[in-house]
Design an enzyme around this catalytic site. Sequence first.
Site, PDB file in Angstrom:
ATOM      1  N   CYS A  86      72.057  52.647  19.671  1.00 26.16           N
ATOM      2  CA  CYS A  86      70.906  53.572  20.786  1.00 26.16           C
ATOM      3  C   CYS A  86      69.427  52.496  20.150  1.00 26.16           C
ATOM      4  O   CYS A  86      68.425  53.518  20.424  1.00 26.16           O
ATOM      5  CB  CYS A  86      71.199  54.663  19.424  1.00 26.16           C
ATOM      6  SG  CYS A  86      71.655  55.134  17.657  1.00 26.16           S
TER       7      CYS A  86
ATOM      8  N   HIS B  11      65.079  35.935  13.494  1.00 21.60           N
ATOM      9  CA  HIS B  11      65.145  37.409  14.254  1.00 21.60           C
ATOM     10  C   HIS B  11      66.260  37.939  14.032  1.00 21.60           C
ATOM     11  O   HIS B  11      66.559  38.896  13.818  1.00 21.60           O
ATOM     12  CB  HIS B  11      65.023  37.494  15.394  1.00 21.60           C
ATOM     13  CG  HIS B  11      65.438  38.875  16.242  1.00 21.60           C
ATOM     14  ND1 HIS B  11      64.209  39.730  15.977  1.00 21.60           N
ATOM     15  CD2 HIS B  11      66.296  39.427  16.910  1.00 21.60           C
ATOM     16  CE1 HIS B  11      64.586  41.001  16.361  1.00 21.60           C
ATOM     17  NE2 HIS B  11      65.601  41.016  16.827  1.00 21.60           N
TER      18      HIS B  11
ATOM     19  N   GLU C 210      69.827  49.815   5.835  1.00 14.10           N
ATOM     20  CA  GLU C 210      70.528  50.835   6.615  1.00 14.10           C
ATOM     21  C   GLU C 210      72.111  49.223   6.548  1.00 14.10           C
ATOM     22  O   GLU C 210      71.745  48.787   7.017  1.00 14.10           O
ATOM     23  CB  GLU C 210      70.341  51.425   7.294  1.00 14.10           C
ATOM     24  CG  GLU C 210      70.040  50.948   8.452  1.00 14.10           C
ATOM     25  CD  GLU C 210      70.873  50.874   9.626  1.00 14.10           C
ATOM     26  OE1 GLU C 210      72.054  50.891   9.350  1.00 14.10           O
ATOM     27  OE2 GLU C 210      70.662  49.565  10.222  1.00 14.10           O
TER      28      GLU C 210
ATOM     29  N   MET D 105      70.316  56.640  10.528  1.00 11.17           N
ATOM     30  CA  MET D 105      70.215  56.937   8.922  1.00 11.17           C
ATOM     31  C   MET D 105      70.680  58.289   9.619  1.00 11.17           C
ATOM     32  O   MET D 105      70.746  59.085   8.566  1.00 11.17           O
ATOM     33  CB  MET D 105      68.486  56.821   9.301  1.00 11.17           C
ATOM     34  CG  MET D 105      68.251  56.673   7.854  1.00 11.17           C
ATOM     35  SD  MET D 105      68.782  56.181   6.708  1.00 11.17           S
ATOM     36  CE  MET D 105      69.417  56.829   5.707  1.00 11.17           C
TER      37      MET D 105
END
Lengths: 452, 270
Positions: A50, A99, A114, A193
């Site tokens: 997402c 990256h 996370e 999160m």
Amino acid sequence: MGIIVVGLSHKTAPIEVREKLNFPENTLPDALRKLMTYEGIRESLIVSTCNRVEIYACVTDSATGIDRIKQFISDYHGLSREALEQSLYVYPDAQGVRHTFRVASSLDSMVLGEAQILGQLKDAFEISLKTKTTSTILNKLIKKAISVAKRVRTETRLAEGAVSISTAAVELAKKIFGDLDGKNVMLLGAGEMAELAAQHLLGNGVKNILVANRTFERAEELAKEFKGDAIRFEHFPDSLVMVDILICATGAPNFVVNRDMVIRALKERRNKPIFMIDISNPRNIDPEVDKIDNVYLYDIDDLQSKVDVNTGGRAKEAEKAEELIMLEVETYLQWERALDAVPTIVDLREKVEDFRKRELDKAMGSLSDITDDQKRVVEAMSQAIVNKLLHAPLVVLKQAASTPGEGDSTIAIARRLFNLDKELKRPGREKTTEQEETPIPPENQGRESTCR
Amino acid sequence: MNLIFFQAAVAMYVIAAAGYIAYIFKPERTWTANASLWATSIGYLLHVAYFLFRWTESGRIPVTNFFEAANFLGMGIVLVFLIMEFRFRIAALGSFMLPLVLVLMAPALILSGDIKELNPVLKSGWLGVHTSFAVLGDAAFAFAFIVSIMYLIQERQLKAKHLGAIFHRLPSLDIMDTLGYKALTFGWPLFTLGMITGSIWANSAWGTYWSWDPKETWSLITWVIYLALLHLRTIGWRGRKMAFLSILGFVFVLVSFFIVSRIEVGKHSF
């Protein structure tokens, strides 16, 4: 030739655009196969979450590769190139490697440290492996990225921070509500999160979770995961009355929860406090809401700053992680550069082996009455001479190749010295994918690739 | 001689207050809270012993002058605190309650503990009943006051998003809000009973139930404030506003106790 990352993330594109470019998991194999038909794409992998949609590829030529990948995205999603251009970023070569490592280590995530992104990267890799769209280069890159992420996890306190953000949210909730038993949580939107926070709350006694999402199917999916109920996104303001804890992460570009909405809900719930956590970036809850009595609004920075006190500064930890990644990018590039020497090494070995065999056969032919033992001794000697002789040049070649700027000239010299380009007709560095399957020297097993 | 008990009790309260305050600022030391609870309990027993000694010595319940009233109020608040502490185990309560107890008992420390003759009109069983209700009501209000202060501190921290050491020590907003309200639901009826019994006693002593003496008037205002508070709660007021009102109510209690009682014109003056 090299690695290319083309994509967009929460940092470059709003949710509306990200949603349009999304590749649902079950369509990934098909998408990957389509992508592979584009010119110059040798290996590919698609990460679609997402918060980001990214294509990792190994291409023959950077410029064409970038162009072809963009064309693929535009073709696949039926969007014009112009519309894409402004939200897509491109990281070629070393930048692409960096990256990749940053993404895996969650340095590029909305919430530093996370863990979910690493799992998503692994899943994407798994699909590419099954679809057979990755090979030497991307396999190495992703495996390396995973190990770098693990290093970041163990050697810095970043991950601790992400967990402690959820823990902080739970702690705050407990300081507001005391017991979390029987409290109602609403998850507005979704994201790494938000889900993590919801999970922590569930683990602390919260029983009822309401999930609202722009796509109702996604809401249902999440509701199932949390054993909660899905509601239509348009209806969430009405359900606010029974919500004690609101976790907001819709990714909308504007305020989704406004002052009037909250005042109305509070009135109906007779001022029972509401704890709001705004994880979105940009903010989804109007900061004005925080001024209302009995509302406690925390955004991710508030939670993070609270965590900072405990972990001694996340910025510092992130800096450590960046340094670590710089080093890892260097070792990866060394490996990649060393690949340049591989064709030469193969040629050299084959040529010398050819000589050895021919000369050995000749010698054996003139030695008629010779025992098997003696034969073996002569054979071993020839082998030993060849090995000893080749040892130094091979080492030098490998070292030179992994040192920036030295590789090409040293390889050229080696090819001239050993006259590799005239006698042996081997298709040097321009091999096709099928030829990659041909036997390669043991020490380079599974590593050789002409595509770098 | 009996004063030794009183002084020992106060000494224990001082130790307890110091321990509880240390507990707030040194979160890692939980033993200070336990020790303080012990000190408070022992102090309370000494306090009660002193009260009973004084009762037998004077032949009447010792609540008739300012020294005794302050002493009695302190005892009532410590009792409420101990009940709450054993029931809910919120050590941070002690960090606020015990200093309050010491402040309220300060007059008792300064004033002489001499036993004086009581006006014969006032010698009645109602004396004990009236003052007990009144003091227990005041103690409940004191508890609500303390919880409200704690609520406001905690609320301030949560709003400002600046969470200091005290944040971790203070209980949740919900429990403080609930306890504050509960204290009012006990305190207000007790206070009401105190007023009713006082009125009956006044009738038996002076032949009139109500004579608008300053203490009576002031108490009526206090009573109305707390009644309003309870009403507002039922229509959905809570949290910060309630805490402010509760603090305001207790300010009236304090004024009534420390100032109005000292006015030389009323029947309550001592």
